[in-house]
Design an enzyme around this catalytic site. Structure first.
Site, PDB file in Angstrom:
ATOM      1  N   SER A  89      -2.111 -13.580  -1.558  1.00 50.75           N
ATOM      2  CA  SER A  89      -3.493 -13.096  -1.603  1.00 50.75           C
ATOM      3  C   SER A  89      -3.801 -12.303  -0.343  1.00 50.75           C
ATOM      4  O   SER A  89      -2.965 -12.167   0.553  1.00 50.75           O
ATOM      5  CB  SER A  89      -4.466 -14.274  -1.730  1.00 50.75           C
ATOM      6  OG  SER A  89      -4.529 -14.991  -0.501  1.00 50.75           O
ATOM      7  N   SER A  91      -6.267 -13.019   1.899  1.00 53.31           N
ATOM      8  CA  SER A  91      -7.153 -13.762   2.807  1.00 53.31           C
ATOM      9  C   SER A  91      -6.769 -13.619   4.278  1.00 53.31           C
ATOM     10  O   SER A  91      -7.587 -13.892   5.156  1.00 53.31           O
ATOM     11  CB  SER A  91      -7.176 -15.244   2.432  1.00 53.31           C
ATOM     12  OG  SER A  91      -5.943 -15.873   2.748  1.00 53.31           O
ATOM     13  N   LYS A 146      -3.498 -19.940   7.203  1.00 52.71           N
ATOM     14  CA  LYS A 146      -4.685 -19.488   7.929  1.00 52.71           C
ATOM     15  C   LYS A 146      -4.376 -19.473   9.423  1.00 52.71           C
ATOM     16  O   LYS A 146      -3.343 -19.950   9.876  1.00 52.71           O
ATOM     17  CB  LYS A 146      -5.883 -20.423   7.674  1.00 52.71           C
ATOM     18  CG  LYS A 146      -6.237 -20.645   6.207  1.00 52.71           C
ATOM     19  CD  LYS A 146      -6.760 -19.413   5.519  1.00 52.71           C
ATOM     20  CE  LYS A 146      -7.055 -19.672   4.044  1.00 52.71           C
ATOM     21  NZ  LYS A 146      -7.414 -18.447   3.307  1.00 52.71           N
ATOM     22  N   SER A 259     -12.018 -15.265   2.391  1.00 56.18           N
ATOM     23  CA  SER A 259     -11.100 -16.349   2.728  1.00 56.18           C
ATOM     24  C   SER A 259     -11.763 -17.692   2.471  1.00 56.18           C
ATOM     25  O   SER A 259     -12.854 -17.973   2.984  1.00 56.18           O
ATOM     26  CB  SER A 259     -10.677 -16.253   4.205  1.00 56.18           C
ATOM     27  OG  SER A 259      -9.896 -17.375   4.572  1.00 56.18           O
TER      28      SER A 259
END
Length: 311
Positions: A89, A91, A146, A259
């Site tokens: 993705s 994010s 992250k 996100s």
């Protein structure tokens, strides 16, 4: 899926190793005895075909002996050293793009067994600015990636697209990790450009964010509202403020308006950490338009310029 594959690798390694060991200790000596007896009764050296007829090696044993060293090496490498991941993705844009394939350093935050993920050896704790892969706290079957923003004891504020950090400090400390103690430190942002990325028809702004010791780029979409009503509400704090518990971390995506991260669901327990993202080893473009005859999963190009260390 990655967790199931780890279990499968471990079981395959143990199974093939056990078959090899049992054969080595019990059945191989008996085959050698039969071959020795036959050789003693023969005036000529036995050829390979005759030996195979006298003391055949079972097919399952042959297979186990051939795959065990390779599978064992893969299991050790993937479980304790490096594991490949694909970025699915956007994010973490612009740092990581959809189609990037990365290596995650598994031992960065400690060595864990690959099945139950219990800590075997303590190595190091995450540092502010690390890009970490972890098991999603709300569904540990899913791996998330992250950036670590808040460390245990930190107070984090994200307001008006601006990050503030009040670090945890011991009594008498004036500074911790380059941040002033006892106050909220405004994390500096510098505009890089406004025309490199788009979200639909909306222009996204690329900025350089300067965490202590780590400078990296983030994306914001000024036209989109901040969905503060979806933020995780920690008891005793404001809607856009969080205090990181002991043994946990606050993680955010670099694509700040796109996100699902600690702002939405809370904190990352240390035991959920998988490793540190360190290297992009391949990067594919997937730009198949609606008129393309190729399926959407077929890459249209390789982004060689993206290969290398991750910042």
């Amino acid at each position: 899926m990655a967790g199931y594959f780890s279990v499968f690798l471990v079981l395959l390694t143990l199974g093939s190793g056990l078959i090899w060991l049992i054969d080595h200790l019990l059945y191989a000596p008996k085959r050698k005895e039969r071959i020795a007896l036959a050789q003693g009764a023969s005036e000529q050296p036995l050829d390979e075909e005759t030996i195979e007829q006298i003391a055949p090696v079972p097919a399952i044993t042959e297979s186990a002996k051939s795959i065990f060293p390779m599978i064992a090496a893969i299991t050790v490498f993937r479980s304790f050293i490096f594991e490949p991941f694909q970025i699915p993705s956007g994010s973490m844009m612009p740092t990581l793009l959809d189609g990037d394939f990365i290596l995650v350093q598994k031992y960065a935050y400690g060595i864990k067994d690959p099945v139950w993920r219990s800590q075997l050896v303590e190595v190091d704790d995450p540092q502010r600015g690390d890009i970490a892969v972890f098991k999603f706290p709300l569904d540990e079957r899913i791996d998330f990636i992250k950036r670590i923003i808040g460390l245990p004891g930190d107070r984090i504020v994200y307001r008006d697209r601006q990050l503030y950090i009040k670090p945890y400090c011991n009594e008498g400390e004036q500074q911790r990790d380059g941040l002033a103690c006892g106050e909220f430190n405004k994390i500096n942002l510098d505009i890089v450009n406004r025309d490199e990325f788009k979200q639909g028809a909306m222009q996204m702004v690329r900025l350089t964010e300067s965490l202590p010791g780590v400078t990296h780029d983030v994306l914001v979409t000024p036209q989109l509202p901040e969905l503060t009503e979806r933020y995780y509400q920690q008891p005793g704090t404001r809607r856009d403020e969080w205090v990181v518990p002991e043994g946990s971390y606050f993680a955010m995506g670099d694509n700040r308006n796109n996100s699902q991260d600690s702002r939405m669901w809370g904190f990352v327990p240390k035991e959920n950490l998988v490793g540190k993202a360190v290297f992009i080893w391949m990067s594919f473009d997937f730009e198949n338009g609606p008129d393309s005859i190729l399926p959407s999963w077929v890459p249209t190009g390789v982004r060689f310029e993206r290969l290398g260390n991750i910042q």
